[in-house]
Design a protein around this motif. Structure first.
Motif, PDB file in Angstrom:
ATOM      1  N   MET A 158       0.829  -1.203   0.000  1.00 45.37           N
ATOM      2  CA  MET A 158       0.000   0.000   0.000  1.00 45.37           C
ATOM      3  C   MET A 158       0.871   1.264   0.000  1.00 45.37           C
ATOM      4  SD  MET A 158      -2.607  -1.547   2.838  1.00 45.37           S
ATOM      5  CE  MET A 158      -3.726  -0.179   3.026  1.00 45.37           C
ATOM      6  N   ILE A 159       1.945   1.235   0.795  1.00 50.57           N
ATOM      7  CA  ILE A 159       2.821   2.407   0.873  1.00 50.57           C
ATOM      8  C   ILE A 159       3.579   2.601  -0.438  1.00 50.57           C
ATOM      9  CG2 ILE A 159       4.726   3.489   2.125  1.00 50.57           C
ATOM     10  CD1 ILE A 159       3.933   1.780   4.546  1.00 50.57           C
ATOM     11  N   ARG A 160       4.101   1.508  -0.981  1.00 47.23           N
ATOM     12  CA  ARG A 160       4.913   1.657  -2.208  1.00 47.23           C
ATOM     13  C   ARG A 160       4.058   2.051  -3.421  1.00 47.23           C
ATOM     14  NH1 ARG A 160       5.818  -4.182  -1.212  1.00 47.23           N
ATOM     15  NH2 ARG A 160       4.684  -5.435  -2.750  1.00 47.23           N
ATOM     16  N   THR A 161       2.770   1.696  -3.403  1.00 45.08           N
ATOM     17  CA  THR A 161       1.898   2.142  -4.495  1.00 45.08           C
ATOM     18  C   THR A 161       1.726   3.659  -4.457  1.00 45.08           C
ATOM     19  OG1 THR A 161       0.703   0.038  -4.400  1.00 45.08           O
ATOM     20  CG2 THR A 161      -0.343   1.831  -5.609  1.00 45.08           C
ATOM     21  N   ALA A 162       1.633   4.223  -3.251  1.00 44.64           N
ATOM     22  CA  ALA A 162       1.554   5.680  -3.116  1.00 44.64           C
ATOM     23  C   ALA A 162       2.819   6.342  -3.658  1.00 44.64           C
ATOM     24  CB  ALA A 162       1.337   6.063  -1.651  1.00 44.64           C
ATOM     25  N   VAL A 163       3.967   5.695  -3.450  1.00 44.56           N
ATOM     26  CA  VAL A 163       5.227   6.214  -4.002  1.00 44.56           C
ATOM     27  C   VAL A 163       5.215   6.120  -5.524  1.00 44.56           C
ATOM     28  CG1 VAL A 163       7.731   5.855  -4.099  1.00 44.56           C
ATOM     29  CG2 VAL A 163       6.534   5.658  -1.918  1.00 44.56           C
ATOM     30  N   ASN A 164       4.715   5.011  -6.060  1.00 42.11           N
ATOM     31  CA  ASN A 164       4.675   4.831  -7.517  1.00 42.11           C
ATOM     32  C   ASN A 164       3.878   5.932  -8.211  1.00 42.11           C
ATOM     33  OD1 ASN A 164       6.194   2.475  -7.383  1.00 42.11           O
ATOM     34  ND2 ASN A 164       4.427   1.124  -7.419  1.00 42.11           N
ATOM     35  N   VAL A 165       2.699   6.251  -7.693  1.00 44.50           N
ATOM     36  CA  VAL A 165       1.863   7.259  -8.357  1.00 44.50           C
ATOM     37  C   VAL A 165       2.462   8.655  -8.209  1.00 44.50           C
ATOM     38  CG1 VAL A 165      -0.234   5.880  -8.117  1.00 44.50           C
ATOM     39  CG2 VAL A 165       0.331   7.550  -6.344  1.00 44.50           C
ATOM     40  N   THR A 166       3.198   8.889  -7.112  1.00 44.67           N
ATOM     41  CA  THR A 166       3.901  10.167  -6.964  1.00 44.67           C
ATOM     42  C   THR A 166       4.949  10.308  -8.054  1.00 44.67           C
ATOM     43  OG1 THR A 166       3.587  10.024  -4.558  1.00 44.67           O
ATOM     44  CG2 THR A 166       5.204  11.630  -5.360  1.00 44.67           C
TER      45      THR A 166
END
Length: 426
Positions: free
Chosen positions: A387-395
Motif C-alpha cells: 500500500m505504501i509503495r503504491t503511493a510512491v509509484n503514483v507520486t
C-alpha cells in the motif's frame, strides 16, 4: 467538506477499528455471536462488498479513460513526429527513477542489515511464480486483438493501440477532426465521472481498509520489524527527497505545491494498493491540479502505472539483501549490479495490481542466485508495504508527467501554482 481530510479520517478510523477487530477475533474467549458479526457480517460481508465495489468502480474507468484520453492527446498534436521524443523522455525518466530507487534501497539495506540474525521461517509452502523472459515481455507490448487487450486490462497494448488510432485520426483531415472532437467530449464526460467517484471515496476507503486490517491486523512484527522499517525509510526518502529534488532541479517548480496537490492521489493509491486502479484519479490530478497538458498526461500517467515501479523496486532491493542475510549468503558488487538491472527490466510490462512486486521479485532473486522460496519470509507484511509503495509509484508518475510537460512546453505553470486549480466548487 475537504475530500483529503475525509479520506484521511476514514483511513485512520479503518486501520484502528480494523486492527481492534483483528485483536478481538484472535481472542478465543470472544462471544461467538460477536465473532460472527465482526467477521462474517462486517469484515467479510458488508465492508468487503463495499470495498470491492469501490475498487471495481475505479477499475471500470481505467481502460476507457486511458484509451480516450491518449487518443485525444495524440490526435491533436500539431507535430506528431514530436511523439517519439516525448515517449523517449518519459521512458528514460521512469527508468532513471527506478534505478535510483533500487540503488537507494540496496544502500540502506546494507547499512541497516535487516536480515542479520533473523531466525524466521518461510510462511507456508510458497511456490515462486515462473519468471517471464525479456523477449516475451517485449513481444507482449504489441496487441494482436485490441478488444481482448482492453477486456484483459493489458495497459501497454491499450497504449500502443490508442497511439496508432490517435496518429491516424490526426492525419485523416476533416473526418479526423470530427472524430477527434467526439473523443474530446467523451474525455470530458469520463473526467466528470472520476470527479463523481471521488466524492464517494471516504466510504470506499473505510470499507476496503477495515476488511484488510480486520483480516491481517498490523502484520507480523518481531524479526520483520527492521525489514519493514528499512523499506518504509527508503520509500519515504525516495518520495519526499528524491522526487522533490528531481522536480526542483529539472523544472524549478515548488515541490511543496506538488506534494500538497497529490495528497488525494496518494491516499487513493494507498487504500487500493493498485497503480492501475488509481489511474483515473492520477490523470485528473495531473491535468486539472498540476496543469499538465493532456497530450503529455494521457501518455505519461498510464505508461507510468505500467512501467514505473519505484516503490516495488525499493521493496525488491531491500528484500534481496534481507533474504541473502537471512540465508547467510554473500552478494558481491556484480550481484548488486544484476539486481539493479533486473529490477529495472522487470518493471516493464508488469501490471499495476496488488502484490505484483512479489512476482517480479522472483526474477530478481533468480538473477542474484538467491532462493526464490525466500519470498515466503516477507509475505506476512507485504500487503501493508504494498500500500505504501503504491503511493510512491503514483507520486513518481505525476513527477515525471510534470517534468516532461515542462520540457515539451505543455505545462501551465500558473495552474500548477494556483492552490484552487482543479478543485470542485460546491
Amino acid at each position: 467538506m475537504n475530500l483529503t481530510r475525509n479520506v484521511l479520517i476514514a483511513m485512520v478510523l479503518a486501520v484502528l477499528l480494523g486492527s481492534l477487530a483483528h485483536v478481538a477475533l484472535a481472542n478465543p474467549e470472544l462471544n461467538e455471536t460477536l465473532r460472527y458479526v465482526l467477521k462474517q457480517v462486517l469484515a467479510e460481508g458488508v465492508f468487503d462488498v463495499i470495498g470491492q465495489i469501490f475498487i471495481a468502480s475505479l477499475k471500470v474507468m481505467v481502460v476507457p479513460l486511458v484509451f480516450v484520453s491518449l487518443v485525444c492527446g495524440v490526435c491533436h498534436l500539431k507535430d506528431q513526429s514530436s511523439l517519439g521524443m516525448l515517449s523517449l523522455k518519459t521512458i528514460v525518466l521512469y527508468l532513471l527513477t527506478t534505478g535510483l530507487a533500487i540503488t537507494l534501497a540496496l544502500f540502506l539495506a546494507n547499512l541497516l542489515d535487516p536480515g542479520v540474525g533473523a531466525s524466521i521461517e518461510t510462511q507456508g509452502n510458497y511456490v515462486p511464480p515462473e519468471a517471464r523472459s525479456l523477449k516475451d515481455v517485449l513481444v507482449d507490448i504489441f496487441p494482436t486483438n485490441p478488444i481482448k487487450a482492453m477486456a484483459e486490462g493489458k495497459m501497454l497494448q491499450v497504449i500502443v493501440f490508442a497511439v496508432l488510432i490517435g496518429i491516424a485520426i490526426g492525419q485523416a483531415g476533416k473526418a479526423g477532426e470530427r472524430i477527434g472532437a467526439a473523443f474530446n467530449h467523451w474525455n470530458e464526460v469520463l473526467m466528470k465521472l472520476v470527479t463523481l467517484m471521488m466524492q464517494l471515496a471516504p466510504f470506499g476507503v473505510f470499507a476496503l481498509l477495515f476488511s484488510i486490517f480486520a483480516s491481517k491486523g498490523l502484520g507480523t512484527i518481531g524479526d520483520l520489524a527492521l525489514y519493514m522499517l528499512t523499506v518504509i525509510m527508503a520509500l519515504l526518502l525516495h518520495a519526499l527527497v528524491m522526487y522533490p529534488l528531481l522536480l526542483k532541479t529539472l523544472t524549478g517548480l515548488s515541490p511543496l505545491i506538488f506534494l500538497r496537490k497529490l495528497r488525494n492521489v496518494q491516499l487513493f493509491a494507498f487504500s487500493t494498493a493498485s497503480s492501475n486502479a488509481t489511474i483515473p484519479v492520477t490523470l485528473r490530478a495531473v491535468e486539472q491540479r498540476l496543469g499538465v497538458n493532456n497530450r503529455v498526461a494521457s501518455f505519461a500517467v498510464p505508461l507510468g502505472a505500467t512501467i514505473n515501479m519505484d516503490g516495488t523496486a525499493i521493496m525488491q532491493g531491500v528484500a534481496t539483501v534481507f533474504i541473502a542475510q537471512a540465508f547467510q549468503l554473500q552478494l558481491d558488487m556484480m550481484d548488486y549490479m544484476l539486481v539493479v538491472l533486473t529490477a529495472m527490466l522487470a518493471s516493464v510490462g508488469t501490471a499495476g495490481v496488488p502484490g505484483v512486486g512479489l512476482v517480479t521479485l522472483a526474477m530478481v532473486l533468480d538473477q542474484a542466485g538467491l532462493p526464490a522460496e525466500g519470498i515466503g519470509l516477507i509475505l506476512g507484511v507485504d500487503r501493508i508495504l504494498d500500500m505504501i509503495r503504491t503511493a510512491v509509484n503514483v507520486t513518481g508518475d505525476a513527477m515525471v508527467s510534470v517534468v516532461v510537460a515542462n520540457s515539451e512546453g505543455g505545462l501551465d505553470k500558473d495552474q500548477f501554482n494556483d492552490p484552487a486549480a482543479g478543485v470542485e466548487k460546491a
